[in-house]
Design an enzyme around this catalytic site. Structure first.
Site, short mmCIF file in Angstrom:
data_model
loop_
_atom_site.label_atom_id
_atom_site.label_comp_id
_atom_site.label_asym_id
_atom_site.label_seq_id
_atom_site.Cartn_x
_atom_site.Cartn_y
_atom_site.Cartn_z
N HIS A 268 0.84 -1.21 0.00
CA HIS A 268 0.00 0.00 0.00
C HIS A 268 0.87 1.26 0.00
O HIS A 268 0.72 2.14 -0.86
CB HIS A 268 -0.90 -0.02 1.24
CG HIS A 268 -1.80 1.17 1.38
ND1 HIS A 268 -3.12 1.15 1.03
CD2 HIS A 268 -1.56 2.44 1.81
CE1 HIS A 268 -3.66 2.34 1.24
NE2 HIS A 268 -2.73 3.15 1.73
N GLU A 269 1.81 1.33 0.94
CA GLU A 269 2.65 2.53 1.03
C GLU A 269 3.56 2.65 -0.19
O GLU A 269 3.90 3.76 -0.63
CB GLU A 269 3.47 2.53 2.32
CG GLU A 269 2.65 2.49 3.62
CD GLU A 269 1.55 3.55 3.72
OE1 GLU A 269 1.63 4.58 3.02
OE2 GLU A 269 0.59 3.33 4.48
N HIS A 272 1.80 4.69 -2.76
CA HIS A 272 1.91 6.14 -2.50
C HIS A 272 3.30 6.65 -2.90
O HIS A 272 3.44 7.69 -3.54
CB HIS A 272 1.69 6.42 -1.01
CG HIS A 272 0.26 6.35 -0.56
ND1 HIS A 272 -0.73 7.12 -1.13
CD2 HIS A 272 -0.35 5.62 0.41
CE1 HIS A 272 -1.89 6.86 -0.52
NE2 HIS A 272 -1.68 5.96 0.41
N GLU A 298 -4.70 7.85 -3.14
CA GLU A 298 -5.19 6.60 -2.55
C GLU A 298 -5.51 5.58 -3.65
O GLU A 298 -5.44 4.38 -3.41
CB GLU A 298 -6.42 6.91 -1.68
CG GLU A 298 -6.73 5.86 -0.65
CD GLU A 298 -5.65 5.67 0.42
OE1 GLU A 298 -4.76 6.52 0.55
OE2 GLU A 298 -5.70 4.64 1.12
ZN ZN Z 1 -3.09 5.25 1.82
#
Ligand code: ZN
Length: 505
Positions: A268-269, A272, A298
């Protein structure tokens, strides 16, 4: 170069550096800093934040922007996609917004947020909403005053939403969420009826953090993490930070009894971080050199975490890595069983632990309550009751106490109202991008089965990341997908996965 433009760029670069320094202190605070340094650090962060704010709201920036009006038109006439014209446009929007809010109100919001945070920690510990109520009321009142600094909006909530998702209107989000809720509630109820078909017990057990780190490092390296421009550290509440395309900091958390946290949290990170790392270098140290909105940001983390990371091709690769590093656990587990485990869907109480299907309902609930809070149509003392009723209606879940209900999230404690919807909008945009990427990249599944993120990474870099804030969020999404934010692709994606997994029809 035009003299005013040169001076504007110089000033903006300096402000960027001040903000980066503050960001770096914030990163340090959450990863490295010894505990006793906290009060000193708060002072330093306050000073840097104030300096950056003062420099940005300075009259001189306004004069430069006025003198550049003709130049902006000339630049855009010569090249409709001119970086400099976009820089002037975006800086003007940011500057005018920042000038509308008196410094005292900004300071008061920061103070109330800090007190609210402290009260929330205590209230959550004791599951005592009444203790938090006056602080929440103060935050809401200050947000209403903030809204009153602006004019020309359709809905007071528009003003708050705009800080996180520029240009998005409350009515648009409400329409998207009404459609999404109508699709998700029956889908999740059907899944819940067949809950016993999928379990994720194999993800729980004894997983030494050092070996988890080995898996995470392998996986991220295949996806695009590079030692000369990225870091990976530990933090209690994982996040990604970036100070330019060549300085990306990811954090993760290793839970000794659950391997899913570090694995999927890191992916997830990574999403980003990758976004920030692929923004065109020439936009660095300007207001254009960052992600275009929180929802689009996101969309990146969720695309990698859920659509790629929990997709059948990539789970084969992940399973192989886990079987090498934790042979005693995964050696005898079939790849298909791993795929099933990481895609378990179950209604639950806590947003941050929710799966990709139920997640949006947690968000829709918060979005609806926030609107009522700001509009003043909900007595804040009735908030827990309103929360619990919606949890029952949308997810079929009974909330046992406020700690597991209305007090679970940090956002309202700090005064962040208007933020939540961007998480669910990110899911929608992620699915739209995924449909387009798959159409453009016929060999994508084969690459992902090897854990290779190159194709998708480059596709995202070319089509989305490099532009930073050059186009509006709406333009950014439409340029790639040919459509505004929509519900159908996400629902298609979820149904395509859950129908066979849970034997639905
Ligand atoms: Zn996030």
């Amino acid at each position: 170069m035009n003299e005013s433009l040169r001076e504007l760029r110089e000033r903006l670069a300096e402000i960027h550096d001040l903000r980066s320094a503050g960001g770096l202190l914030g990163w340090d605070q959450q990863t490295m800093m010894p505990e006793r340094a906290a009060p000193l650090r708060a002072e330093a962060l306050g000073t840097l934040g104030r300096l950056a704010h003062e420099r940005f709201t300075d009259d001189a920036i306004g004069s430069l922007l006025s003198s550049l009006e003709g130049e902006e038109e000339r630049l855009r006439a010569a090249d409709p996609e001119s970086d400099d014209a976009a820089l002037i446009r975006v800086t003007r929007i940011d500057w005018e917004k920042s000038r509308r809010v008196p410094d005292e109100l900004v300071a008061e919001m920061v103070r109330a947020g800090a007190h609210g945070h402290q009260a929330w920690v205590e209230a959550r510990e004791r599951s005592d909403f009444a203790h938090f109520l006056p602080y929440l009321a103060r935050n809401v009142e200050l947000r209403q005053r903030y809204v009153a600094c602006f004019e020309g909006f359709d809905d007071p909530y528009d003003v708050l939403l705009d800080d996180y998702e520029p240009g998005m209107k409350t009515a648009e989000v409400a329409a998207l969420f009404a459609e999404l809720r109508g699709e998700l509630v029956p889908l999740i109820a059907a899944v819940a009826e067949h809950a016993d078909r999928v379990d994720n017990a194999i993800l729980h057990g004894d997983f030494a953090p050092a070996r988890q780190r080995e898996v995470v490092q392998r996986v991220l390296s295949k996806l695009g993490w590079r030692a000369d421009g990225w870091r990976l550290d530990e933090a209690a509440h994982p996040f990604a930070a970036s100070f330019g395309p060549t300085d990306v900091r990811l954090t993760t958390r290793y839970e000794p009894d659950y391997v899913g946290m570090s694995l999927y949290g890191s992916i997830h990170e990574f999403g980003h971080g990758l976004y920030e790392s692929q923004i065109a270098p020439e936009l660095a140290r300007t207001p254009l050199g960052e992600g275009v909105s929180l929802a689009v940001h996101e969309s990146q983390s969720r695309l990698w975490e859920n659509i790629v990371g929990r997709g059948r091709p990539f789970t084969r690769y992940l399973h192989g890595q886990l079987a090498e590093v934790f042979p005693e656990r995964f050696g005898a587990v079939a790849p298909e069983d791993f795929y099933r485990a990481v895609n378990r869907v179950a209604p639950s109480l806590i947003r941050v632990e929710a799966d990709e299907a139920t997640y949006a309902l947690h968000i829709i609930l918060r979005f609806e309550l926030e609107q009522a809070m700001i509009a003043g149509t909900l007595d804040l003392a009735d908030l827990p009751e309103a929360w619990n009723a919606r949890m029952k209606e949308y997810l079929g879940v009974d909330v046992p106490d406020d700690a597991h209900g209305v007090l679970q999230d940090v956002h309202w404690a700090g005064g962040d109202i208007g933020y939540f919807s961007t998480y669910a909008l990110g899911n929608l945009i992620g699915a739209q991008l995924w449909e387009r990427a798959r159409a453009d990249l016929p060999d994508l599944d084969a690459a992902l089965e090897q854990g290779d993120g190159t194709q998708l990474r480059e596709w995202l870099g070319t089509n989305l990341h490099r532009h930073g804030r050059k186009f509006t969020p709406r333009e950014t999404v439409e340029r790639i997908t040919g459509a505004p934010i929509a519900v159908a692709p996400f629902v298609r994606y979820l149904r395509g996965k859950l129908t066979p997994l849970y034997g639905l029809d």
